[in-house]
Scaffold this motif. Structure first.
Motif, mmCIF file in Angstrom:
data_model
loop_
_atom_site.group_PDB
_atom_site.id
_atom_site.type_symbol
_atom_site.label_atom_id
_atom_site.label_comp_id
_atom_site.label_asym_id
_atom_site.label_seq_id
_atom_site.Cartn_x
_atom_site.Cartn_y
_atom_site.Cartn_z
ATOM 1 N N ARG A 239 -8.437 -2.295 2.714
ATOM 2 C CA ARG A 239 -8.213 -0.985 4.068
ATOM 3 C C ARG A 239 -7.752 0.053 4.052
ATOM 4 O O ARG A 239 -6.738 0.333 3.689
ATOM 5 C CB ARG A 239 -7.639 -2.080 5.003
ATOM 6 C CG ARG A 239 -6.135 -2.323 5.393
ATOM 7 C CD ARG A 239 -6.039 -3.446 6.672
ATOM 8 N NE ARG A 239 -6.368 -4.331 6.495
ATOM 9 C CZ ARG A 239 -6.462 -5.286 7.913
ATOM 10 N NH1 ARG A 239 -5.805 -4.222 9.467
ATOM 11 N NH2 ARG A 239 -6.567 -6.184 7.893
ATOM 12 N N ALA A 240 -7.771 1.120 4.860
ATOM 13 C CA ALA A 240 -8.168 2.553 5.999
ATOM 14 C C ALA A 240 -7.100 1.970 6.396
ATOM 15 O O ALA A 240 -8.391 1.725 7.334
ATOM 16 C CB ALA A 240 -8.540 3.288 4.490
ATOM 17 N N ILE B 171 -13.117 -3.970 3.512
ATOM 18 C CA ILE B 171 -13.440 -5.534 3.665
ATOM 19 C C ILE B 171 -12.486 -6.324 2.813
ATOM 20 O O ILE B 171 -11.686 -5.957 2.099
ATOM 21 C CB ILE B 171 -15.220 -5.247 2.827
ATOM 22 C CG1 ILE B 171 -15.942 -6.012 2.108
ATOM 23 C CG2 ILE B 171 -13.985 -4.256 1.654
ATOM 24 C CD1 ILE B 171 -17.539 -5.404 1.776
ATOM 25 N N GLU B 172 -13.214 -7.732 3.097
ATOM 26 C CA GLU B 172 -12.117 -9.000 2.682
ATOM 27 C C GLU B 172 -13.622 -9.982 1.728
ATOM 28 O O GLU B 172 -14.384 -9.554 2.327
ATOM 29 C CB GLU B 172 -11.886 -9.812 4.021
ATOM 30 C CG GLU B 172 -10.877 -8.926 4.313
ATOM 31 C CD GLU B 172 -10.073 -9.863 5.816
ATOM 32 O OE1 GLU B 172 -10.602 -10.846 6.155
ATOM 33 O OE2 GLU B 172 -9.785 -9.204 6.357
ATOM 34 N N TYR B 173 -12.662 -10.234 0.834
ATOM 35 C CA TYR B 173 -14.189 -11.704 0.539
ATOM 36 C C TYR B 173 -12.957 -13.032 0.512
ATOM 37 O O TYR B 173 -11.752 -12.636 -0.441
ATOM 38 C CB TYR B 173 -13.360 -11.085 -0.900
ATOM 39 C CG TYR B 173 -14.457 -12.281 -2.302
ATOM 40 C CD1 TYR B 173 -16.126 -11.675 -2.354
ATOM 41 C CD2 TYR B 173 -14.305 -12.932 -2.739
ATOM 42 C CE1 TYR B 173 -17.175 -12.953 -2.371
ATOM 43 C CE2 TYR B 173 -15.069 -13.343 -4.000
ATOM 44 C CZ TYR B 173 -16.149 -14.180 -3.769
ATOM 45 O OH TYR B 173 -17.590 -14.622 -4.417
ATOM 46 N N ARG B 174 -13.924 -13.547 0.305
ATOM 47 C CA ARG B 174 -13.062 -15.297 0.798
ATOM 48 C C ARG B 174 -13.862 -15.832 -0.485
ATOM 49 O O ARG B 174 -14.810 -16.004 -0.757
ATOM 50 C CB ARG B 174 -13.495 -15.522 2.520
ATOM 51 C CG ARG B 174 -13.457 -14.663 3.605
ATOM 52 C CD ARG B 174 -13.750 -15.621 4.498
ATOM 53 N NE ARG B 174 -12.950 -14.546 5.614
ATOM 54 C CZ ARG B 174 -13.610 -14.822 6.899
ATOM 55 N NH1 ARG B 174 -13.846 -15.782 7.091
ATOM 56 N NH2 ARG B 174 -12.920 -13.965 8.009
ATOM 57 N N LYS C 229 4.958 17.452 14.862
ATOM 58 C CA LYS C 229 3.706 15.935 15.567
ATOM 59 C C LYS C 229 3.027 15.227 14.580
ATOM 60 O O LYS C 229 2.566 16.826 13.181
ATOM 61 C CB LYS C 229 2.678 17.000 16.402
ATOM 62 C CG LYS C 229 3.225 17.277 18.012
ATOM 63 C CD LYS C 229 4.268 15.480 18.380
ATOM 64 C CE LYS C 229 4.869 16.223 20.116
ATOM 65 N NZ LYS C 229 5.475 14.954 20.464
ATOM 66 N N GLY C 230 2.540 14.495 14.010
ATOM 67 C CA GLY C 230 1.787 14.609 12.818
ATOM 68 C C GLY C 230 1.270 12.516 13.124
ATOM 69 O O GLY C 230 1.272 11.923 14.576
ATOM 70 N N ASN C 231 -0.162 12.481 12.690
ATOM 71 C CA ASN C 231 0.009 10.590 12.728
ATOM 72 C C ASN C 231 0.524 10.601 11.189
ATOM 73 O O ASN C 231 0.703 10.809 10.465
ATOM 74 C CB ASN C 231 -2.236 11.336 13.012
ATOM 75 C CG ASN C 231 -2.369 11.361 14.363
ATOM 76 O OD1 ASN C 231 -1.466 11.026 15.470
ATOM 77 N ND2 ASN C 231 -3.007 12.465 14.513
ATOM 78 N N LEU C 232 -0.939 8.910 11.581
ATOM 79 C CA LEU C 232 -0.113 8.588 10.181
ATOM 80 C C LEU C 232 -2.004 7.286 9.436
ATOM 81 O O LEU C 232 -2.955 7.555 10.044
ATOM 82 C CB LEU C 232 1.032 6.778 10.705
ATOM 83 C CG LEU C 232 1.794 7.071 10.137
ATOM 84 C CD1 LEU C 232 2.315 5.624 11.227
ATOM 85 C CD2 LEU C 232 2.395 6.844 8.639
ATOM 86 N N PHE C 233 -1.878 7.684 7.682
ATOM 87 C CA PHE C 233 -2.870 7.877 7.399
ATOM 88 C C PHE C 233 -2.189 6.178 6.620
ATOM 89 O O PHE C 233 -1.770 7.209 5.468
ATOM 90 C CB PHE C 233 -3.908 8.865 6.896
ATOM 91 C CG PHE C 233 -4.771 7.965 5.842
ATOM 92 C CD1 PHE C 233 -5.907 7.683 6.527
ATOM 93 C CD2 PHE C 233 -5.035 8.249 4.568
ATOM 94 C CE1 PHE C 233 -7.079 6.841 5.626
ATOM 95 C CE2 PHE C 233 -5.769 7.595 3.666
ATOM 96 C CZ PHE C 233 -7.556 7.572 4.608
ATOM 97 N N ASN C 234 -2.751 5.133 6.309
ATOM 98 C CA ASN C 234 -2.341 4.385 5.034
ATOM 99 C C ASN C 234 -3.269 3.625 4.417
ATOM 100 O O ASN C 234 -4.208 3.213 5.184
ATOM 101 C CB ASN C 234 -1.511 3.073 5.817
ATOM 102 C CG ASN C 234 0.413 4.171 6.211
ATOM 103 O OD1 ASN C 234 0.237 5.468 5.432
ATOM 104 N ND2 ASN C 234 0.484 3.280 7.255
ATOM 105 N N GLY D 12 0.869 -1.095 0.022
ATOM 106 C CA GLY D 12 -0.310 0.124 -0.196
ATOM 107 C C GLY D 12 1.491 1.297 -0.269
ATOM 108 O O GLY D 12 2.305 0.949 -0.370
ATOM 109 N N LEU D 13 0.100 2.632 0.014
ATOM 110 C CA LEU D 13 0.927 4.127 0.482
ATOM 111 C C LEU D 13 0.529 4.341 1.643
ATOM 112 O O LEU D 13 -0.822 4.088 2.036
ATOM 113 C CB LEU D 13 0.441 3.947 -1.044
ATOM 114 C CG LEU D 13 1.047 4.142 -2.613
ATOM 115 C CD1 LEU D 13 0.255 4.752 -3.292
ATOM 116 C CD2 LEU D 13 2.814 4.566 -2.726
ATOM 117 N N GLY D 14 0.906 5.656 1.934
ATOM 118 C CA GLY D 14 0.512 6.236 3.363
ATOM 119 C C GLY D 14 1.843 7.189 3.616
ATOM 120 O O GLY D 14 2.457 7.077 2.825
#
Length: 207
Positions: free
Chosen positions: A171-172, A159-162, A193-198, A49-51
């Protein structure tokens, strides 16, 4: 009075007609949400992924690629758990540092997930947990950037698909970050300061 009686009659008739239909719909929903041994699975996922950071840290860094490997289980009807490792390379985009520098983030996370398994295939979920990361800044960014440990509180939705023993998902994750001491805001001595979003895609197996 006649109009009122007609409306009442229509309501009663509509209720009589809709009642069986509603019963069928409720039965169908119950069937799709039923839980079986087939749904009580354990598995292993890999993802890419990316973030990146938000806030002051996001102003001085860029979007970076990530990969992860996660062991998971769905032991209860609506509750699952997972534990995993995530590695991420976040580029530094700071005028105080030469180009080409980056931050390696090595993370371990435990998360609980809440969501039904629908029709034994679809698994929408939200999750929350706890993580710990070690941030390693490349040597070319010193002394502006240093190494640091940071705690993380991840909040996820996906969401997952089986399909048989195979699984794929998206997912995020927004991670509330604490105890960062990575760098300062340019022109000040205040910690950035900062948070993470992936966001990431996963594929894996269920056993």
């Amino acid at each position: 009075m006649r109009r009122t009686s007609m409306v009442a009659g229509l309501v009663v008739a509509g209720t009589c007609v809709a009642g069986p239909a509603l019963a069928v719909d409720a039965s169908e929903v119950s069937r799709k949400l039923s839980f079986s041994e087939e749904d009580s699975t354990a598995g292993l996922d890999v993802g890419v992924g990316l973030g990146g950071f938000t806030g002051d840290l996001g102003d001085e860094t860029g979007v970076g690629g990530l990969f992860n490997i996660t062991a998971n289980a769905q032991p209860w009807k609506y509750i699952g758990v997972e534990v995993g490792y995530e590695g991420q390379n976040i580029p530094i985009d700071d005028a105080r540092v030469l180009g080409g520098n980056h931050i390696w983030r090595n993370n371990g996370t435990f998360m609980g997930k809440l969501g039904p398994v629908v029709d034994h295939k679809w698994h929408p979920f939200v999750g929350a947990g706890f993580g710990l990361s070690f941030l390693h800044a490349s040597s070319g960014s010193a002394p502006i950037y240093g190494n640091d440990w940071q705690t993380e509180l991840p909040l996820a939705a996906g969401i997952e698909y089986r399909l048989g023993h195979l699984s794929a998902g998206v997912r995020a994750t927004y991670r509330l970050v604490g105890s960062e001491d990575l760098t300062t805001i340019p022109g000040t001595t205040e910690e950035a300061k900062g948070n993470l979003f992936n966001g990431n895609l996963t594929v894996g197996g269920r056993f």
